[in-house]
Design a protein around this motif. Structure first.
Motif, PDB file in Angstrom:
ATOM      1  N   PHE A   1     -19.649   0.701  31.590  1.00 47.61           N
ATOM      2  CA  PHE A   1     -19.661   0.998  33.021  1.00 47.61           C
ATOM      3  C   PHE A   1     -18.418   0.392  33.671  1.00 47.61           C
ATOM      4  CE2 PHE A   1     -24.371   1.100  32.197  1.00 47.61           C
ATOM      5  CZ  PHE A   1     -24.528   2.455  32.448  1.00 47.61           C
ATOM      6  N   LEU A   2     -17.725   1.180  34.483  1.00 45.92           N
ATOM      7  CA  LEU A   2     -16.437   0.754  35.029  1.00 45.92           C
ATOM      8  C   LEU A   2     -16.562  -0.030  36.322  1.00 45.92           C
ATOM      9  CD1 LEU A   2     -14.302   3.968  34.333  1.00 45.92           C
ATOM     10  CD2 LEU A   2     -14.726   1.975  32.859  1.00 45.92           C
ATOM     11  N   ASN A   3     -17.559   0.289  37.148  1.00 44.37           N
ATOM     12  CA  ASN A   3     -17.695  -0.450  38.397  1.00 44.37           C
ATOM     13  C   ASN A   3     -19.164  -0.658  38.796  1.00 44.37           C
ATOM     14  OD1 ASN A   3     -16.185   2.513  39.397  1.00 44.37           O
ATOM     15  ND2 ASN A   3     -18.376   2.208  39.719  1.00 44.37           N
ATOM     16  N   PRO A   4     -19.910  -1.353  37.959  1.00 43.01           N
ATOM     17  CA  PRO A   4     -21.321  -1.582  38.297  1.00 43.01           C
ATOM     18  C   PRO A   4     -21.496  -2.391  39.574  1.00 43.01           C
ATOM     19  CG  PRO A   4     -20.657  -2.956  36.446  1.00 43.01           C
ATOM     20  CD  PRO A   4     -19.542  -1.986  36.685  1.00 43.01           C
ATOM     21  N   GLU A   5     -20.458  -3.176  39.922  1.00 37.11           N
ATOM     22  CA  GLU A   5     -20.547  -3.992  41.144  1.00 37.11           C
ATOM     23  C   GLU A   5     -20.590  -3.149  42.409  1.00 37.11           C
ATOM     24  OE1 GLU A   5     -16.292  -3.053  40.500  1.00 37.11           O
ATOM     25  OE2 GLU A   5     -17.931  -3.739  39.202  1.00 37.11           O
ATOM     26  N   ALA A   6     -20.253  -1.857  42.299  1.00 39.10           N
ATOM     27  CA  ALA A   6     -20.300  -0.973  43.474  1.00 39.10           C
ATOM     28  C   ALA A   6     -21.738  -0.716  43.935  1.00 39.10           C
ATOM     29  CB  ALA A   6     -19.601   0.347  43.174  1.00 39.10           C
ATOM     30  N   GLY A   7     -22.705  -1.016  43.082  1.00 39.40           N
ATOM     31  CA  GLY A   7     -24.099  -0.883  43.485  1.00 39.40           C
ATOM     32  C   GLY A   7     -24.674   0.510  43.346  1.00 39.40           C
ATOM     33  N   LEU A   8     -23.949   1.421  42.696  1.00 36.20           N
ATOM     34  CA  LEU A   8     -24.471   2.775  42.514  1.00 36.20           C
ATOM     35  C   LEU A   8     -25.554   2.808  41.446  1.00 36.20           C
ATOM     36  CD1 LEU A   8     -21.088   4.739  42.590  1.00 36.20           C
ATOM     37  CD2 LEU A   8     -22.538   4.019  44.495  1.00 36.20           C
ATOM     38  N   ILE A   9     -25.491   1.859  40.538  1.00 38.78           N
ATOM     39  CA  ILE A   9     -26.499   1.697  39.486  1.00 38.78           C
ATOM     40  C   ILE A   9     -26.907   0.224  39.479  1.00 38.78           C
ATOM     41  CG2 ILE A   9     -25.620   3.595  38.060  1.00 38.78           C
ATOM     42  CD1 ILE A   9     -24.212   1.418  36.339  1.00 38.78           C
ATOM     43  N   ASN A  10     -27.885  -0.113  38.645  1.00 39.16           N
ATOM     44  CA  ASN A  10     -28.354  -1.497  38.585  1.00 39.16           C
ATOM     45  C   ASN A  10     -28.456  -1.939  37.133  1.00 39.16           C
ATOM     46  OD1 ASN A  10     -29.694  -3.949  38.705  1.00 39.16           O
ATOM     47  ND2 ASN A  10     -31.616  -3.107  39.472  1.00 39.16           N
ATOM     48  N   ILE A  11     -27.548  -2.841  36.728  1.00 42.18           N
ATOM     49  CA  ILE A  11     -27.674  -3.456  35.408  1.00 42.18           C
ATOM     50  C   ILE A  11     -27.903  -4.961  35.545  1.00 42.18           C
ATOM     51  CG2 ILE A  11     -26.356  -1.665  34.211  1.00 42.18           C
ATOM     52  CD1 ILE A  11     -23.948  -3.560  34.168  1.00 42.18           C
ATOM     53  N   LYS A  12     -28.199  -5.407  36.761  1.00 47.60           N
ATOM     54  CA  LYS A  12     -28.506  -6.829  36.980  1.00 47.60           C
ATOM     55  C   LYS A  12     -29.931  -7.149  36.552  1.00 47.60           C
ATOM     56  CE  LYS A  12     -25.269  -7.488  40.830  1.00 47.60           C
ATOM     57  NZ  LYS A  12     -25.140  -7.854  42.277  1.00 47.60           N
ATOM     58  N   ASP A  13     -30.881  -6.285  36.930  1.00 46.17           N
ATOM     59  CA  ASP A  13     -32.273  -6.496  36.539  1.00 46.17           C
ATOM     60  C   ASP A  13     -32.465  -6.024  35.100  1.00 46.17           C
ATOM     61  OD1 ASP A  13     -33.684  -7.422  39.075  1.00 46.17           O
ATOM     62  OD2 ASP A  13     -32.656  -5.622  39.793  1.00 46.17           O
ATOM     63  N   PRO A  14     -33.022  -6.869  34.245  1.00 44.66           N
ATOM     64  CA  PRO A  14     -33.197  -6.497  32.835  1.00 44.66           C
ATOM     65  C   PRO A  14     -34.102  -5.279  32.670  1.00 44.66           C
ATOM     66  CG  PRO A  14     -33.529  -8.858  33.154  1.00 44.66           C
ATOM     67  CD  PRO A  14     -33.475  -8.249  34.517  1.00 44.66           C
ATOM     68  N   ILE A  15     -33.799  -4.458  31.667  1.00 38.75           N
ATOM     69  CA  ILE A  15     -34.621  -3.311  31.294  1.00 38.75           C
ATOM     70  C   ILE A  15     -35.154  -3.570  29.890  1.00 38.75           C
ATOM     71  CG2 ILE A  15     -34.654  -0.828  30.832  1.00 38.75           C
ATOM     72  CD1 ILE A  15     -32.421  -0.491  32.859  1.00 38.75           C
ATOM     73  N   PRO A  16     -36.432  -3.943  29.753  1.00 36.79           N
ATOM     74  CA  PRO A  16     -36.989  -4.202  28.422  1.00 36.79           C
ATOM     75  C   PRO A  16     -36.913  -2.961  27.537  1.00 36.79           C
ATOM     76  CG  PRO A  16     -38.436  -5.046  30.142  1.00 36.79           C
ATOM     77  CD  PRO A  16     -37.408  -4.207  30.831  1.00 36.79           C
ATOM     78  N   VAL A  17     -36.598  -3.180  26.267  1.00 37.48           N
ATOM     79  CA  VAL A  17     -36.459  -2.095  25.301  1.00 37.48           C
ATOM     80  C   VAL A  17     -37.606  -2.145  24.295  1.00 37.48           C
ATOM     81  CG1 VAL A  17     -35.056  -1.238  23.369  1.00 37.48           C
ATOM     82  CG2 VAL A  17     -33.969  -1.891  25.530  1.00 37.48           C
ATOM     83  N   SER A  18     -38.150  -0.989  23.980  1.00 39.48           N
ATOM     84  CA  SER A  18     -39.195  -0.893  22.961  1.00 39.48           C
ATOM     85  C   SER A  18     -38.847   0.228  21.995  1.00 39.48           C
ATOM     86  CB  SER A  18     -40.568  -0.651  23.603  1.00 39.48           C
ATOM     87  OG  SER A  18     -40.533   0.490  24.437  1.00 39.48           O
ATOM     88  N   ILE A  19     -39.374   0.123  20.777  1.00 45.42           N
ATOM     89  CA  ILE A  19     -39.130   1.103  19.725  1.00 45.42           C
ATOM     90  C   ILE A  19     -40.456   1.689  19.276  1.00 45.42           C
ATOM     91  CG2 ILE A  19     -38.262   1.475  17.383  1.00 45.42           C
ATOM     92  CD1 ILE A  19     -36.043   0.913  19.360  1.00 45.42           C
ATOM     93  N   SER A  20     -40.531   3.025  19.253  1.00 43.23           N
ATOM     94  CA  SER A  20     -41.690   3.696  18.675  1.00 43.23           C
ATOM     95  C   SER A  20     -41.565   3.606  17.167  1.00 43.23           C
ATOM     96  CB  SER A  20     -41.725   5.162  19.122  1.00 43.23           C
ATOM     97  OG  SER A  20     -42.766   5.856  18.480  1.00 43.23           O
TER      98      SER A  20
END
Length: 359
Positions: free
Chosen positions: A139-158
């Motif tokens: 991601f080139l400019n996540p600080e712009a606030g268009l997306i959110n990678i600050k809050d963790p997204i838990p990952v699971s595998i089927s």
């Protein structure tokens, strides 16, 4: 335990998800099946802005459906709409791939894909293969606030088989299983803990999530009543769909089958195969086989949705019976039970809320 719902993803899934949230459910998981149901990210986006508390999960994303940066962007975009409420499930693909004539995605490639998505969501710049070339992508400019990678997204595998369970442990991801039988659920939970320990991970830190296809029966109600057949007949038919393609792709049932197959079930499979071999075009029988998959029982297969088959192949029973089964799943180590809500039968939410005693 936590309790969730799974959806064959209508575009307006938010209505069902909101009902589940109001009923006390913790999660809603969306199927990634592009030729059968609506787009997973469109449906989840609407649910994200129409709900307040319930967590929303991809159940599960199939790597071949979108390249790494597109998947990472979709998850990060959802995370901007529902901060901290997004869950990322990944799998090798069953319905989403078989319904377009493909077998499961290669486990090692899924591992590379999932690692790259996880890296992008951490703000890193992984190297990925795109159009036969390796490129650094981030991601080139996540600080712009268009997306959110600050809050963790838990990952699971089927992970129904040993290879995918080993991958889940290596990634230190949560685990998704399917409640085919109680014996299978208990045995695979023990194996999953062993896989975590072998990878140097603490099993207690990871969530074990189990999906169940079932209906809540009223006292004295038959397993093949019109209501029950409409709700879980599609789940029983899924097993027959799987059996038709087992020789080509391997079988879901084969992951936990042991001993001599049940003669009655074997006979049903033989009879269903005669129907399957009548489908045209002969080089694309999957186009008919998977129509309505997990959503409705087609008229041509209705006679196979018998009381015995539904009793054997789905998690259906009266409320007291189902509570006993859930207690045994908890004892086996599961943290969350997820039940499918069949399209058109949103009342299943209320039935299961009563079973789970969350109302």
């Amino acid at each position: 335990m936590d309790f969730g719902i799974a959806l064959p993803t209508p575009a307006d899934s938010w209505k069902t998800v909101k009902r589940a949230e109001d009923a006390g459910f913790s999660t809603a998981w969306f199927y990634d099946t592009q030729v059968l149901s609506a787009d997973i990210f469109v449906a989840m986006g609407a649910a994200a802005v129409k709900t307040d508390r319930i967590r929303l999960g991809t159940g599960v994303l199939i790597p071949s459906n979108r390249i790494v940066p597109v998947a990472a962007n979709g998850l990060a975009s959802l995370n901007a709409l529902a901060p901290g409420r997004i869950l990322a499930g990944f799998g090798t693909g069953y319905t989403g791939r078989r319904s377009i004539g493909l077998g499961p995605y290669k486990v090692s490639d899924m591992g590379d894909y999932t690692r790259a998505v996880m890296a992008m969501l951490r703000g890193e710049t992984p190297e990925i293969r795109i159009e036969a070339k390796t490129r650094k992508v981030g991601f080139l400019n996540p600080e712009a606030g268009l997306i959110n990678i600050k809050d963790p997204i838990p990952v699971s595998i089927s992970a129904l088989g040993p290879k995918t369970r080993r991958l889940a442990a290596e990634l230190d991801a949560d685990w998704i299983s399917v409640n085919f039988t109680e014996e299978f659920s208990a045995a695979t939970a023990r194996d999953m803990d062993a896989q975590y320990r072998a990878a140097g991970k603490d099993p207690a830190r990871r969530r074990k999530i189990i999906f169940a296809l079932g209906a809540v029966l009223k006292e004295g109600e038959a397993h093949d009543s019109p209501r029950v057949k409409a709700q879980v007949g599609p789940g029983a038919m899924m097993v027959l769909h799987d059996a038709m393609e087992a020789q080509k792709y391997g079988s879901l049932l084969g992951e936990f089958g042991s001993g001599t197959p049940d003669p009655a079930l074997a006979q049903i499979v033989r009879e269903y195969r005669a129907l399957y071999e009548s489908y045209t075009p002969t080089d694309a029988r999957y186009l008919t086989l998977h129509r309505g998959h997990l959503m409705f029982v087609r008229p041509d297969e209705d006679r196979f949705a018998t009381a015995d088959l539904i009793r054997t192949l789905t998690s259906s029973g009266t409320a007291p019976e189902l509570r006993d089964r859930i207690r045994r799943l908890k004892e086996a180590g599961y943290d969350e039970v997820v039940v499918q809500v069949t399209p058109g039968w949103e009342t299943m939410i209320d039935d299961w809320a009563h079973v789970f005693e969350i109302v």
